[in-house]
Design an enzyme around this catalytic site. Structure first.
Site, PDB file in Angstrom:
ATOM      1  N   GLU A  52       0.813  -1.219   0.000  1.00 41.68           N
ATOM      2  CA  GLU A  52       0.000   0.000   0.000  1.00 41.68           C
ATOM      3  C   GLU A  52       0.845   1.266   0.000  1.00 41.68           C
ATOM      4  O   GLU A  52       0.399   2.312  -0.473  1.00 41.68           O
ATOM      5  CB  GLU A  52      -0.965   0.008   1.190  1.00 41.68           C
ATOM      6  CG  GLU A  52      -2.089  -1.035   1.109  1.00 41.68           C
ATOM      7  CD  GLU A  52      -1.682  -2.395   1.644  1.00 41.68           C
ATOM      8  OE1 GLU A  52      -0.475  -2.595   1.949  1.00 41.68           O
ATOM      9  OE2 GLU A  52      -2.583  -3.271   1.771  1.00 41.68           O
ATOM     10  N   PHE A 114     -10.776  -7.184  14.773  1.00 38.25           N
ATOM     11  CA  PHE A 114      -9.725  -7.644  13.866  1.00 38.25           C
ATOM     12  C   PHE A 114      -9.458  -6.576  12.801  1.00 38.25           C
ATOM     13  O   PHE A 114     -10.378  -6.080  12.159  1.00 38.25           O
ATOM     14  CB  PHE A 114     -10.146  -8.960  13.193  1.00 38.25           C
ATOM     15  CG  PHE A 114      -9.153  -9.450  12.178  1.00 38.25           C
ATOM     16  CD1 PHE A 114      -7.881  -9.861  12.574  1.00 38.25           C
ATOM     17  CD2 PHE A 114      -9.469  -9.476  10.826  1.00 38.25           C
ATOM     18  CE1 PHE A 114      -6.957 -10.290  11.640  1.00 38.25           C
ATOM     19  CE2 PHE A 114      -8.549  -9.907   9.889  1.00 38.25           C
ATOM     20  CZ  PHE A 114      -7.285 -10.310  10.296  1.00 38.25           C
ATOM     21  N   GLN A 115      -8.207  -6.219  12.643  1.00 38.79           N
ATOM     22  CA  GLN A 115      -7.751  -5.200  11.674  1.00 38.79           C
ATOM     23  C   GLN A 115      -8.402  -3.844  11.892  1.00 38.79           C
ATOM     24  O   GLN A 115      -8.654  -3.100  10.949  1.00 38.79           O
ATOM     25  CB  GLN A 115      -7.942  -5.688  10.230  1.00 38.79           C
ATOM     26  CG  GLN A 115      -7.025  -6.857   9.909  1.00 38.79           C
ATOM     27  CD  GLN A 115      -6.959  -7.211   8.443  1.00 38.79           C
ATOM     28  OE1 GLN A 115      -7.923  -7.031   7.708  1.00 38.79           O
ATOM     29  NE2 GLN A 115      -5.831  -7.762   8.025  1.00 38.79           N
ATOM     30  N   LYS A 164     -17.196  -1.019   6.785  1.00 39.29           N
ATOM     31  CA  LYS A 164     -17.673  -2.015   5.819  1.00 39.29           C
ATOM     32  C   LYS A 164     -19.192  -1.989   5.689  1.00 39.29           C
ATOM     33  O   LYS A 164     -19.730  -2.085   4.590  1.00 39.29           O
ATOM     34  CB  LYS A 164     -17.189  -3.398   6.279  1.00 39.29           C
ATOM     35  CG  LYS A 164     -17.419  -4.490   5.271  1.00 39.29           C
ATOM     36  CD  LYS A 164     -16.684  -5.759   5.665  1.00 39.29           C
ATOM     37  CE  LYS A 164     -16.818  -6.827   4.598  1.00 39.29           C
ATOM     38  NZ  LYS A 164     -16.027  -8.022   4.906  1.00 39.29           N
ATOM     39  N   MET A 474      24.322   8.112   1.245  1.00 39.36           N
ATOM     40  CA  MET A 474      24.276   9.415   1.906  1.00 39.36           C
ATOM     41  C   MET A 474      24.574   9.281   3.406  1.00 39.36           C
ATOM     42  O   MET A 474      25.248  10.123   4.001  1.00 39.36           O
ATOM     43  CB  MET A 474      22.906  10.077   1.679  1.00 39.36           C
ATOM     44  CG  MET A 474      22.823  11.500   2.209  1.00 39.36           C
ATOM     45  SD  MET A 474      24.090  12.565   1.485  1.00 39.36           S
ATOM     46  CE  MET A 474      23.190  13.300   0.123  1.00 39.36           C
TER      47      MET A 474
HETATM   48  C1  LIG Z   1      12.449   5.516   4.512  1.00 38.80           C
HETATM   49  C2  LIG Z   1      13.769   6.114   4.839  1.00 38.80           C
HETATM   50  N1  LIG Z   1      14.598   5.486   5.709  1.00 38.80           N
HETATM   51  C3  LIG Z   1      15.798   6.010   6.008  1.00 38.80           C
HETATM   52  C4  LIG Z   1      16.192   7.201   5.445  1.00 38.80           C
HETATM   53  C5  LIG Z   1      17.536   7.808   5.806  1.00 38.80           C
HETATM   54  N2  LIG Z   1      18.395   7.857   4.612  1.00 38.80           N
HETATM   55  C6  LIG Z   1      18.559   8.984   3.873  1.00 38.80           C
HETATM   56  S1  LIG Z   1      19.560   8.758   2.546  1.00 38.80           S
HETATM   57  C7  LIG Z   1      19.834   7.172   2.978  1.00 38.80           C
HETATM   58  C8  LIG Z   1      20.740   6.296   2.153  1.00 38.80           C
HETATM   59  C9  LIG Z   1      20.208   6.016   0.806  1.00 38.80           C
HETATM   60  O1  LIG Z   1      20.957   4.981   0.234  1.00 38.80           O
HETATM   61  P1  LIG Z   1      20.724   4.542  -1.250  1.00 38.80           P
HETATM   62  O2  LIG Z   1      19.286   4.327  -1.512  1.00 38.80           O
HETATM   63  O3  LIG Z   1      21.611   3.394  -1.576  1.00 38.80           O
HETATM   64  O4  LIG Z   1      21.129   5.845  -2.083  1.00 38.80           O
HETATM   65  P2  LIG Z   1      22.551   6.588  -2.163  1.00 38.80           P
HETATM   66  O5  LIG Z   1      22.599   7.582  -1.051  1.00 38.80           O
HETATM   67  O6  LIG Z   1      23.629   5.551  -2.049  1.00 38.80           O
HETATM   68  O7  LIG Z   1      22.526   7.262  -3.499  1.00 38.80           O
HETATM   69  C10 LIG Z   1      19.145   6.821   4.148  1.00 38.80           C
HETATM   70  C11 LIG Z   1      19.211   5.494   4.804  1.00 38.80           C
HETATM   71  C12 LIG Z   1      15.280   7.826   4.560  1.00 38.80           C
HETATM   72  N3  LIG Z   1      15.540   8.995   3.992  1.00 38.80           N
HETATM   73  N4  LIG Z   1      14.099   7.249   4.261  1.00 38.80           N
END
Ligand SMILES: Cc1ncc(C[n+]2csc(CCOP(=O)(O)OP(=O)(O)O)c2C)c(N)n1
Length: 562
Positions: A52, A114-115, A164, A474
């Protein structure tokens, strides 16, 4: 005219009468009457997603690309809670999304049935409006109210929760007195109050008097269709234009007045221009912390004019000299009539002098720069780029030459990894004749890669690019810079993406050398149906420049701190 319909049929009818054509969703117990009414329904195309969250992101992508409401459907409990990240994303970025959720029957409400989840409570802070429909007589009007609120003012998500038994109840269906509005954003008029005229004159005066004025524009320019007005204002006044992450593609990148992105990963001369400016005219943006850095040191010499549809955003993070609460297009058009022509040539020359060639930060391997410039050649500037969250998102923002309005779509405010793949499905359905590329990191891609199955089943032609650096890049970069190089839980294993593509029955390429990029991207772009390209990039490449979190725009890092 009225006729007797079940609540489930009323949902379908109200959506069709409102101009809705596509739904993204997933069935379950509490929403089964609706899915039964949907069976064989000619007017509504339902896209069965694999999670979802993807339904909400896809509806968001559809809304942003089509400038109309995107609709997602889920059952009660886990189905509804899975929508939350997508709704929060749409809320932060001002995207009109309607969620319709099934709920347990009214006699069971409040009994931990439930749910059963109180989804109205859960989504209160991430929606503009939400409602539990307790009486089938209210259902059509509640849906119409939700659709109207999603679009009005600063657009955003809304949710209608339907027990529902309400879906099974019958009621007279009455057409809306307002008739079908198609849910395309109506042109907003900003009320002509004396205050507004005064503020416009004051702004025109500030622009005439400033020596170093700049315009800073955000997604509000895209949402209100203010491209032409903003461009005309820039050309008449000679003010250089800065586009925030969400404002990218609101101004032609190749235009001589365009500077680029500000803030945490903005180019050094752009942030320096902000720090030297004596006037900032901000249009349709929030001045969020990724843009301002430390607000105490942000633009210390500048008076700020802030034009935004959301009055609450004005003065929230930075003090403003003039606030204009109104639709960006109508305010800018009036401002255009009030400003005197000028060219700001000395100031533009000063900014050019701030520019210096950036050291090449990529050491030999497959660089994001090569990938993105090749992709731009392959698409010929047509199509839309949907980016995920992380280093690749910043490289796209810094380096892809966007020329056409609203062709860059990303999760800016929430920064939700996993956004790109499902959102790109929505974008493609809104723009069926244009290439749509989803660019993700290996982390974000693995969050929602199950949606390849949706693309295959529904024939949705999304082109998938994965920047594979073997890390949550990042976060790894922050660990390298600010946590002593301790890579805690950021190395991330990936499956063989070419085999994964094959398992889904789509074509896939792996690229390791710069010399292979053009061929793979061209073939992926040309091959009908969804396709996938894995780009194996340098593992520890970093995004530069960088402002230290909470730091000043005046102090960029251009190399890793030692
Ligand atoms: C849902 C979610 N969880 C954690 C983060 C924290 N976060 C920001 S950038 C990042 C790393 C992203 O890694 P990747 O998808 O491999 O992309 P890259 O930075 O290597 O280009 C994380 C874990 C986020 N922004 N969103």
């Amino acid at each position: 005219m009225s006729e007797l319909l079940t609540g489930a049929q009323i949902i379908c009818r109200t959506l069709v009468d409102a101009g809705v054509e596509v739904l993204f969703g997933y069935p379950g117990g509490a929403i089964m009457p609706f899915y039964d009414a949907l069976h064989g329904h000619a007017g509504l195309r339902h896209i069965l997603v694999r999670h979802e969250q993807a339904a909400a992101h896809a509806a968001d992508g559809y809304a942003r690309a089509g400038n109309r409401v995107g609709v997602c459907i889920a059952t009660s409990g886990p189905g509804a809670t899975n929508l939350v990240t997508g709704l929060a994303t749409a809320h932060m970025d001002g995207s009109p999304v309607l969620a319709v959720t099934g709920q347990v029957g009214r006699p069971m409400l409040g009994r931990d049935a439930f749910q059963e989840t109180d989804v109205v409570g859960v989504t209160m802070p991430v929606t503009k409006y939400n409602v539990l429909v307790r009486d089938v007589e209210d259902l059509a009007d509640d849906l119409r109210t939700a659709l109207a609120i999603a679009m009005e003012g600063r657009p955003g998500p809304v949710l209608v929760d339907v027990p529902k038994d309400v879906q099974n109840q019958k009621a007279e269906y009455r057409e809306s007195g307002a008739g079908s509005q198609g849910w395309v954003k109506p042109r907003l008029q900003t009320p002509d109050t004396g205050h507004l005229e005064e503020a416009i004159q004051e702004t025109a005066h500030l622009i005439a008097a400033a020596e170093r004025p700049i315009m800073m524009i955000g997604r509000g320019v895209i949402v209100s269709g203010a491209y032409d007005a903003v461009r005309a204002l820039a050309e008449r006044t000679g003010m250089p234009v800065i586009t925030t992450l969400l404002g990218i593609s609101a101004f032609p990148q190749a235009h001589e007045l365009h500077l680029g992105m500000p803030g945490m990963h903005g180019e050094v001369h752009i942030n320096k221009a902000i720090q030297a400016a004596d006037l900032i005219v901000g249009i349709g943006l929030r001045f969020d912390d990724r843009v301002t850095g430390n607000t105490a040191t942000f633009a210390p010499r500048a008076k700020i004019v802030h034009i935004d549809i959301d009055a609450a955003a004005i003065g929230r993070t930075v003090p403003v000299a003039v606030g204009l609460a109104g639709d960006a297009r109508s305010v800018v058009e009036r401002l255009l009539a009030a400003v005197a022509p000028r060219d700001c040539l000395p100031w533009r020359a000063e900014i050019r002098n701030l520019m210096h060639a950036r050291e090449e930060v990529f050491s030999g391997g497959l660089s994001p720069e090569v990938i993105l410039s090749t992709l731009a050649e392959v698409t010929g500037g047509r199509g839309t780029i949907v980016s995920d969250v992380g280093q690749h998102q910043m490289w796209v923002a810094q380096r892809y030459p966007f020329q056409r309005p609203n062709t860059h779509i990303t999760s800016g405010g929430l920064g939700a990894m996993g956004f790109a793949v499902p959102a790109a499905m929505g974008v493609r359905l809104a723009r069926p004749n244009e290439p749509v590329w989803a660019i993700s990191g290996d982390g974000g891609f693995q969050m929602n890669m199950a949606e390849i199955a949706t693309m295959v089943q529904e024939g949705i032609e999304v082109k998938l690019a994965i920047f594979n650096n073997g890390y949550l890049g990042m976060v790894r970069q922050w660990q390298q810079f600010f946590h002593g190089g301790r890579y805690s839980n950021t190395p991330i294993w990936s499956p063989d993406y070419v085999k994964l593509a094959a398992a889904y029955g789509i074509a896939g390429w792996r690229v390791k050398q710069a010399s292979e990029v053009a061929d793979a991207l061209r073939q992926a772009n040309q091959t009908p149906g969804p396709t996938l390209v894995e780009l194996v990039i340098e593992q520890e490449a970093n995004v530069f420049p960088m402002i230290v979190p909470g730091g000043s725009l005046s102090e960029p890092l251009e190399a890793a701190p030692v």
